[in-house]
Design an enzyme around this catalytic site. Structure first.
Site, PDB file in Angstrom:
ATOM      1  N   CYS A 101       0.871  -1.183   0.000  1.00  0.00           N
ATOM      2  CA  CYS A 101       0.000   0.000   0.000  1.00  0.00           C
ATOM      3  C   CYS A 101       0.900   1.222   0.000  1.00  0.00           C
ATOM      4  O   CYS A 101       2.039   1.153  -0.450  1.00  0.00           O
ATOM      5  CB  CYS A 101      -0.965  -0.025   1.188  1.00  0.00           C
ATOM      6  SG  CYS A 101      -0.173   0.083   2.812  1.00  0.00           S
ATOM      7  N   ALA A 102       0.420   2.343   0.494  1.00  0.00           N
ATOM      8  CA  ALA A 102       1.195   3.572   0.396  1.00  0.00           C
ATOM      9  C   ALA A 102       2.461   3.534   1.243  1.00  0.00           C
ATOM     10  O   ALA A 102       3.553   3.863   0.778  1.00  0.00           O
ATOM     11  CB  ALA A 102       0.333   4.772   0.793  1.00  0.00           C
TER      12      ALA A 102
END
Length: 374
Positions: A101-102
């Site tokens: 994810c980020a």
């Protein structure tokens, strides 16, 4: 019987992920993926753009726990099952991949946990996209400062083909999905600047092993400007290119015309028609040619542009009627002689002190192989 995956640890070996183009499952929202992604990444988001925006607003107004609760309410039931099925299928297709994810935080851990509960043990990238992006930037900064040689020459000289034949050749135009000129657009849309740089980092890292084996290694790149379409070259690479030696390919004009005819008129027309069908494909191909000329109308002068545009339109009609592309030379030849060739020769003159070799395609190729071990 359901396929089982061998459990593997989470990873922070970012350079290996980039160099090997390791399959990655990106669980960020589509808008994040568009802004910047990894070359071999597949976007299968935990939350779509609207859901992510709602959770973000909730986080700012009510804090993490409320945002987390909202996220679980938004992604539940059939929605959760559909997304879980897509993640599982991707995991099974790419058993040696990772998810991210980020920042390697909640979203990737939630997806990892849901997968584990469904019987799939799949590792994640520690630090997520942010860590991978930093690794890509660091790789470019280090590798782009190594010695390199530029391949120069007028349009149609075969510079890109020559670069592709070199073991340490880096095809910037392929990475940028653009051929660099006003006619450089391809059927594949250009990536964001961050995605372009991530691809460049991966390409450099993938060729580093070859680099180590060469007696006098140099990157081999085409002599480009600061930008390729909408993408700009990273500062470290621009700086190194500015002081690097240049080998100039000098091909006969007729040979250049033949290459350009095959690349821009034959191959592009076929590509447009394969993508859109015969009728729409010809229309799209015509728009592509017109837009390429229109983009430089002020540099040509509006009167000259209008004259060439008229010749181009007639050539396109003959091309479609007869299946022969040579009519396009009626506008391409003056465009080369009046615009592209003088422009490139002017730019090359400013680098005259860096020119170390001149020759035709075969001679430059042989010189590069002998001198640089490429």
């Amino acid at each position: 019987m359901e396929q089982k995956l061998t459990a593997r640890p989470d990873t922070s070996d970012y350079r290996a992920l980039l160099a090997q183009a390791t399959p990655l499952i990106d669980v960020r929202a589509p808008v994040e993926f568009t802004q910047g992604a990894l070359p071999a990444a597949l976007n299968l988001p935990l939350m779509n753009n609207e859901e992510r925006a709602a959770v973000g607003t909730c986080y700012k107004q009510q804090g993490q726990q409320a945002a987390l609760a909202l996220g679980h309410r938004l992604v539940q039931g059939e929605t959760r099952e559909q997304r879980l099925a897509a993640w599982k299928a991707a995991c099974l297709r790419h058993p040696q991949g990772y998810l991210y994810c980020a920042r390697g935080g909640l979203r990737s851990h939630i997806v990892q946990q849901w997968l584990k509960e469904s019987g799939v043990d799949y590792p994640l990238v520690i630090g997520g996209y942010k860590a991978l992006r930093q690794a890509a930037a660091d790789a470019i900064d280090a590798l782009a400062r190594r010695p390199l040689v530029l391949v120069g020459g007028c349009t149609g000289s075969g510079k890109t083909l020559l670069v592709r034949e070199m073991a340490t050749g880096v095809d910037l135009e392929a990475l940028a999905r653009h051929r660099g000129s006003s006619f450089g657009r391809t059927l594949t849309a250009q990536l964001s600047q961050a995605s372009f740089e991530n691809c460049l980092a991966g390409d450099l890292l993938a060729r580093e092993a070859v680099w180590q084996t060469l007696p006098s290694p140099f990157w081999v790149l085409e002599d480009e400007g600061r930008t390729i379409g909408a993408n700009h070259l990273p500062a470290a690479l621009r700086e190194q290119m500015a002081c690097s030696p240049v080998a100039v390919v000098e091909e006969p004009f007729e040979r250049r015309l033949e290459r350009l005819g095959q690349e821009y008129f034959v191959a592009m027309q076929q590509a447009w028609c394969e993508a859109y069908g015969e009728e729409a494909g010809w229309r799209e191909f015509g728009d592509y040619l017109h837009q390429g000329l229109y983009a430089i109308r002020r540099r040509l002068g509006l009167q000259r542009f209008a004259a060439l545009a008229d010749i181009q339109a007639q050539a396109l009609s003959r091309h479609q009627q007869t299946g022969r592309h040579e009519a396009h030379f009626d506008w391409l030849i003056p465009l080369l002689k009046e615009y592209y060739d003088p422009m490139y020769r002017y730019q090359l003159e400013k680098k005259s002190a860096n020119i170390v070799f001149r020759g035709d395609y075969a001679q430059v190729k042989a010189w590069l192989a002998e001198r640089y071990g490429g």
